[in-house]
Design an enzyme around this catalytic site. Structure first.
Site, PDB file in Angstrom:
ATOM      1  N   TYR A  45       0.836  -1.207   0.000  1.00  0.00           N
ATOM      2  CA  TYR A  45       0.000   0.000   0.000  1.00  0.00           C
ATOM      3  C   TYR A  45       0.877   1.267   0.000  1.00  0.00           C
ATOM      4  O   TYR A  45       0.438   2.315  -0.428  1.00  0.00           O
ATOM      5  CB  TYR A  45      -0.867   0.062   1.262  1.00  0.00           C
ATOM      6  CG  TYR A  45      -2.082  -0.854   1.303  1.00  0.00           C
ATOM      7  CD1 TYR A  45      -2.467  -1.636   0.209  1.00  0.00           C
ATOM      8  CD2 TYR A  45      -2.867  -0.905   2.458  1.00  0.00           C
ATOM      9  CE1 TYR A  45      -3.583  -2.462   0.294  1.00  0.00           C
ATOM     10  CE2 TYR A  45      -3.990  -1.722   2.535  1.00  0.00           C
ATOM     11  CZ  TYR A  45      -4.346  -2.506   1.451  1.00  0.00           C
ATOM     12  OH  TYR A  45      -5.452  -3.307   1.521  1.00  0.00           O
ATOM     13  N   GLY A  46       2.087   1.118   0.534  1.00  0.00           N
ATOM     14  CA  GLY A  46       2.935   2.294   0.768  1.00  0.00           C
ATOM     15  C   GLY A  46       3.271   3.116  -0.453  1.00  0.00           C
ATOM     16  O   GLY A  46       3.637   4.283  -0.339  1.00  0.00           O
ATOM     17  N   CYS A  76      -2.460  -1.771   9.876  1.00  0.00           N
ATOM     18  CA  CYS A  76      -1.619  -1.188   8.838  1.00  0.00           C
ATOM     19  C   CYS A  76      -1.619   0.320   9.062  1.00  0.00           C
ATOM     20  O   CYS A  76      -2.680   0.951   9.036  1.00  0.00           O
ATOM     21  CB  CYS A  76      -2.236  -1.531   7.485  1.00  0.00           C
ATOM     22  SG  CYS A  76      -1.447  -0.729   6.090  1.00  0.00           S
ATOM     23  N   CYS A 186       5.265   0.960  10.740  1.00  0.00           N
ATOM     24  CA  CYS A 186       4.671   0.049   9.749  1.00  0.00           C
ATOM     25  C   CYS A 186       4.674  -1.335  10.389  1.00  0.00           C
ATOM     26  O   CYS A 186       5.686  -1.749  10.982  1.00  0.00           O
ATOM     27  CB  CYS A 186       5.513   0.046   8.472  1.00  0.00           C
ATOM     28  SG  CYS A 186       5.076  -1.253   7.287  1.00  0.00           S
ATOM     29  N   HIS A 188       4.819  -4.236   9.205  1.00  0.00           N
ATOM     30  CA  HIS A 188       5.784  -5.200   8.660  1.00  0.00           C
ATOM     31  C   HIS A 188       7.126  -5.148   9.411  1.00  0.00           C
ATOM     32  O   HIS A 188       7.843  -6.142   9.470  1.00  0.00           O
ATOM     33  CB  HIS A 188       6.073  -4.898   7.182  1.00  0.00           C
ATOM     34  CG  HIS A 188       5.032  -5.374   6.225  1.00  0.00           C
ATOM     35  ND1 HIS A 188       3.831  -4.748   6.052  1.00  0.00           N
ATOM     36  CD2 HIS A 188       5.036  -6.433   5.365  1.00  0.00           C
ATOM     37  CE1 HIS A 188       3.133  -5.390   5.130  1.00  0.00           C
ATOM     38  NE2 HIS A 188       3.840  -6.416   4.695  1.00  0.00           N
TER      39      HIS A 188
HETATM   40  N1  DGL Z   1       2.060  -2.904   6.949  1.00  0.00           N
HETATM   41  C1  DGL Z   1       1.684  -1.675   6.405  1.00  0.00           C
HETATM   42  C2  DGL Z   1       1.837  -0.494   7.328  1.00  0.00           C
HETATM   43  O1  DGL Z   1       1.789  -0.673   8.524  1.00  0.00           O
HETATM   44  C3  DGL Z   1       1.785  -1.413   4.924  1.00  0.00           C
HETATM   45  C4  DGL Z   1       3.027  -1.733   4.190  1.00  0.00           C
HETATM   46  C5  DGL Z   1       2.789  -1.582   2.704  1.00  0.00           C
HETATM   47  O2  DGL Z   1       1.932  -2.277   2.187  1.00  0.00           O
HETATM   48  O3  DGL Z   1       3.463  -0.741   2.079  1.00  0.00           O
HETATM   49  O4  DGL Z   1       1.960   0.618   6.902  1.00  0.00           O
END
Ligand code: DGL
Length: 266
Positions: A45-46, A76, A186, A188
């Site tokens: 999504y970033g 997220c 984030c 991740h």
């Molecule tokens: N895990 C996500 C966040 O906390 C999004 C990472 C991504 O999709 O770029 O922002």
């Protein structure tokens, strides 16, 4: 809608990063059932447009509500800062989001310099800029977009030598700028803790928001009297917009046990 007495908590992310929140849910409120949605087909999504992130968030929340979820967690930061206001205005189900932990970092900083690691879309969002502006006068806030961190985790390369190299490139400039608090903005990035810690050593404290987010979930469930009884053993089920076999392989690795993943139409 899922039949049965216990309605699950719905948790979603662009991919597998939100599993870091799921791990905290399982350790703090193991009695809760969880339905996790990984939007792998649209990950990351970033680097996507705000319009796309908002549309995906709405599609997924709709799906989770149809499945009978009693509370939704936007696991997220990117989706939270771009779409949580819209989601809350549209859905009556309680919605908990995840935002970079600027407040604790600002309060803990001795040097008055803090660093935020996040996605490009989080850093440029109005909501993040607003949050940052509250603390801008009291601390210096350095931001760093880390797109490669997300792909390292999605490709299960988070423990590799490459992860360490990339962590060094992203983080060293923040340490040189004097940051003594480093925010994982984030979901991740929690999976890169070993690489991040190896670079940071004792120079900064790493701030991860998974535990405070789960404490908020617990509080909301309790206040609304929709919490499961302590002692129950909650189940976790997984859905994805991507390929179910590939996603199952990736999730099984990070979840620590073999799981099945149901594929939805993107
Ligand atoms: N895990 C996500 C966040 O906390 C999004 C990472 C991504 O999709 O770029 O922002």
């Amino acid at each position: 809608m899922i039949a049965g007495k216990h309605r699950p908590i719905g948790i979603f992310d662009s991919g597998i990063g939100g599993l870091s929140i799921c791990h905290a849910v399982k350790s703090i409120i193991p009695e809760e059932d969880v339905l996790y949605f990984a939007d792998v087909e649209f990950s990351p999504y970033g680097t996507k447009s705000t319009k796309m992130i908002v549309a995906r968030s709405e599609y997924i929340v709709n799906h989770l509500v149809e499945q009978g979820c009693k509370l939704i967690v936007v696991a997220c930061n990117t989706a939270t800062v771009n779409s949580i206001a819209m989601l809350r205005s549209k859905y009556s189900v309680p919605i908990v989001g995840v935002e970079p932990g600027i407040k604790p970092a600002a309060l803990n900083s001795k040097k008055g310099v803090i660093g935020v690691l996040a996605t490009e879309q989080t850093i440029k969002s109005d909501s993040f800029k607003r949050l940052k502006s509250i603390y801008d006068n009291s601390v210096q806030i350095e931001t760093k977009a880390c797109p490669e961190f997300v792909s390292l985790v999605e490709n299960l390369e988070h423990k590799s030598a490459l992860a360490l190299d990339i962590a060094e490139q992203y983080i060293r400039p923040l340490l040189l700028a004097g940051c003594d608090q480093l925010i994982l903005g984030c979901t991740h990035f929690s999976f890169l803790m070993d690489a991040i810690q190896a670079v940071v050593q004792k120079e900064a404290k790493i701030i991860d928001t998974a535990v405070p987010v789960v404490m908020e979930i617990k509080k909301q469930l309790f206040n609304r009297r929709i919490n499961n009884a302590v002692g129950l053993k909650g189940e976790t089920n997984f859905w994805t917009s991507g390929n179910s076999e590939n996603t199952a392989r990736t999730i099984s690795n990070l979840w620590g046990q073999e799981v099945k993943v149901i594929q939805t139409k993107p």
